[in-house]
Scaffold this active site. Sequence first.
Site, PDB file in Angstrom:
ATOM      1  N   ASP A 161      -4.459   7.905  28.595  1.00 53.62           N
ATOM      2  CA  ASP A 161      -3.628   6.939  27.896  1.00 53.62           C
ATOM      3  C   ASP A 161      -4.014   5.519  28.288  1.00 53.62           C
ATOM      4  O   ASP A 161      -4.599   5.276  29.349  1.00 53.62           O
ATOM      5  CB  ASP A 161      -2.155   7.182  28.199  1.00 53.62           C
ATOM      6  CG  ASP A 161      -1.644   8.461  27.553  1.00 53.62           C
ATOM      7  OD1 ASP A 161      -2.205   8.852  26.514  1.00 53.62           O
ATOM      8  OD2 ASP A 161      -0.701   9.059  28.095  1.00 53.62           O
ATOM      9  N   MET A 162      -3.649   4.584  27.442  1.00 59.69           N
ATOM     10  CA  MET A 162      -4.046   3.191  27.626  1.00 59.69           C
ATOM     11  C   MET A 162      -3.706   2.641  29.014  1.00 59.69           C
ATOM     12  O   MET A 162      -4.546   1.997  29.649  1.00 59.69           O
ATOM     13  CB  MET A 162      -3.408   2.331  26.533  1.00 59.69           C
ATOM     14  CG  MET A 162      -3.727   0.855  26.640  1.00 59.69           C
ATOM     15  SD  MET A 162      -3.015  -0.066  25.260  1.00 59.69           S
ATOM     16  CE  MET A 162      -3.330  -1.750  25.798  1.00 59.69           C
TER      17      MET A 162
END
Length: 293
Positions: A161-162
């Site tokens: 995830d970012m």
Amino acid sequence: MQIRQRLLHPDEDWENHRPEIEIRNGLRWVRPYETTMLAHVKAAWSGRPLLDVLSSNYDRFPPEYWREAVQDGRITLNGAKADQDTVVPASGHICHRLHMHESPIAADPIDILHASDHLVVVNKPAGVPMHPVAMYRHNTLEWILAREHQIRPVFMVSRLDMPTSGLVVIPRTPEMARTLRDQLTAHRVTKKYYARVVGRFPTEAQECSVPLQYEGKRRTTQTSCTPKMSNNVQASGEGKSAQTRFVGLSYDSTTDTSLGGVRARKVPRVWLHAIAYTGPDWHFECPPPPWAQ
């Protein structure tokens, strides 16, 4: 598990369409540019007015924006100009021409630990999206690899995830993508996550099992939590079951921060569970990252 090769948009030639990149105050900025977003029609959209589909599925722009974009011809349906009452067919695509303003990301270098004709292993910095999504395109790991390291195409079968930093293994061929996909499906690949929090982790392994629920598109914890003697947390009400196991590894008294090993299927629940739980001999705080506020 589906293998997807992320492609450039049809109207963007990679060699000629390279907006200027500026590093400023530790951030990587992309000069605004014209681009086209393309969405393939989903079954749930069939038979609905075009404006209704756009407003309900892409709410980062207000309905007034979509209405003007349709009227100005910046929205096309199957290559033809439409109006706001045009009924979306069962198949096809919607194109959106816009002036793109990408959000900046940290200008941390992308460390390539291994690169071959079959795969690349990268240390992804926190705050960098893996692939084009929402208002990120040139500021993504995939496009940085292509632009600055000439590594393309790539086949995404897994991601971080970012807000998460760490190692990612990215196949460069369909054959390697299928091999990695099969290993992931058979659970022959193990992922390890680490979390740094303010305060002190307990020395013994602890678990948090607060159910997660969604408010709109945001994942949140239930608000009512009751610590138990077993140091588990259970929430009243409904929510999707989730569990995170924390194991304290080290403590830095100078900064009052702890490093802990984490076992969880989804990374967002790590900080949610860290926020939700306070129990005997477990006192620390983990403020939500900026993207979640």
